[in-house]
Motif scaffolding. Structure first.
Motif, PDB file in Angstrom:
ATOM      1  N   ASP A 119       0.977  -0.855  -0.169  1.00 23.96           N
ATOM      2  CA  ASP A 119      -0.435  -0.293  -0.118  1.00 23.96           C
ATOM      3  C   ASP A 119       0.759   1.085   0.233  1.00 23.96           C
ATOM      4  N   LEU A 145       1.563  14.715  -8.849  1.00 24.79           N
ATOM      5  CA  LEU A 145       1.417  13.368  -9.394  1.00 24.79           C
ATOM      6  C   LEU A 145       0.587  12.892  -7.952  1.00 24.79           C
ATOM      7  N   SER A 146       1.661  12.722  -6.849  1.00 22.09           N
ATOM      8  CA  SER A 146       1.309  12.511  -5.371  1.00 22.09           C
ATOM      9  C   SER A 146      -0.527  12.338  -4.847  1.00 22.09           C
ATOM     10  N   LYS A 148      -2.827  13.022  -7.052  1.00 22.67           N
ATOM     11  CA  LYS A 148      -3.998  11.857  -7.710  1.00 22.67           C
ATOM     12  C   LYS A 148      -3.911  10.246  -6.954  1.00 22.67           C
ATOM     13  N   LEU A 149      -2.435  10.499  -6.226  1.00 26.86           N
ATOM     14  CA  LEU A 149      -2.481   8.545  -5.486  1.00 26.86           C
ATOM     15  C   LEU A 149      -2.403   8.639  -4.335  1.00 26.86           C
ATOM     16  N   ASP A 166      -2.294   4.812  -3.712  1.00 28.55           N
ATOM     17  CA  ASP A 166      -3.394   3.987  -4.455  1.00 28.55           C
ATOM     18  C   ASP A 166      -2.149   3.263  -5.817  1.00 28.55           C
ATOM     19  N   ALA A 168      -3.270   0.939  -7.853  1.00 25.72           N
ATOM     20  CA  ALA A 168      -3.725   0.719  -8.706  1.00 25.72           C
ATOM     21  C   ALA A 168      -3.032   1.931 -10.117  1.00 25.72           C
ATOM     22  N   LYS A 169      -3.570   2.803  -9.359  1.00 28.37           N
ATOM     23  CA  LYS A 169      -3.445   4.113 -10.279  1.00 28.37           C
ATOM     24  C   LYS A 169      -2.159   4.615 -11.075  1.00 28.37           C
ATOM     25  N   LEU A 170      -1.067   3.838 -10.830  1.00 31.12           N
ATOM     26  CA  LEU A 170       0.660   4.662 -10.551  1.00 31.12           C
ATOM     27  C   LEU A 170       1.012   4.496 -12.013  1.00 31.12           C
ATOM     28  N   GLU A 172      -1.456   4.642 -14.668  1.00 34.63           N
ATOM     29  CA  GLU A 172      -2.129   5.588 -15.128  1.00 34.63           C
ATOM     30  C   GLU A 172      -1.958   7.200 -14.737  1.00 34.63           C
ATOM     31  N   VAL A 173      -1.827   7.152 -13.515  1.00 37.48           N
ATOM     32  CA  VAL A 173      -0.924   8.633 -14.030  1.00 37.48           C
ATOM     33  C   VAL A 173       0.509   8.636 -14.377  1.00 37.48           C
ATOM     34  N   LYS A 175       1.338   8.298 -17.360  1.00 38.98           N
ATOM     35  CA  LYS A 175       1.281   7.629 -18.936  1.00 38.98           C
ATOM     36  C   LYS A 175       1.036   9.708 -18.747  1.00 38.98           C
TER      37      LYS A 175
END
Length: 175
Positions: A119, A145-146, A148-149, A166, A168-170, A172-173, A175
């Motif tokens: 996590d 970025l952080s 968004k995570l 998060d 799971a979003k790494l 995607e964020v 990109k």
């Protein structure tokens, strides 16, 4: 001062307990009770040497990964950009990798992320002087970025670190 003493059967039990612990250690080290200290010193020296060799191999792997990431850089507005999810063992390793990638790029922006635990996400960003002049500041990149995570971070215009939760979003964020 306080003095503690053991006498009678308790003293014999105490000695037996110490002796059984020494025998267990000597059996685990495959050495006689008198050679335990020498064997332990030898094993510790061997461990230190192995750790040195491991660090050398890890540094070589990081150098190769930095070269690979730099070769995949994209060009925008005369600057090179690298954004990737990597596998590393610690935030310090991520920082070292990002620094090496930027050194290989010359002028550009590097943003890297890694999942360090179930996590925990760690992020780094580097920006060269030309990238800073063009408005790409590492501190602002990491804060965005952080955020968004589900975490926070920041730093200077040329280097920043942050983290989030998060995983799971790494990809995607970044990109």
């Amino acid at each position: 001062r306080r003095i503690e003493a053991v006498a009678g059967q308790a003293a014999l039990d105490y000695i037996a307990q110490r002796e059984s612990a020494l025998n267990a250690v000597s059996a685990a080290l495959s050495a006689g009770p008198l050679d335990v200290a020498k064997k332990l010193e030898s094993l510790l020296a061997q461990q230190k040497e192995t750790e040195k060799q491991l660090k050398v191999f890890q540094q070589k792997a990081i150098n190769e990964l930095a070269a690979e990431l730099a070769s995949k850089a994209t060009d925008r507005d005369g600057l090179k950009f690298v954004s990737a999810v990597v596998t590393v063992d610690a935030p310090e390793t991520l920082r070292s990798l990002g620094s090496q990638v930027l050194a290989k790029l010359g002028e550009g922006v590097v943003q890297l992320g890694a999942a360090l635990a179930a996590d925990k996400v760690s992020l780094v960003a580097f920006a060269s002087p030309a990238a800073i002049k063009a408005g790409h500041q590492a501190g602002k990149i990491i804060a965005d970025l952080s955020g968004k995570l589900g975490g926070k971070g920041g730093g200077k215009p040329d280097f920043a670190m942050g983290g989030g939760k998060d995983i799971a979003k790494l990809a995607e964020v970044l990109k």
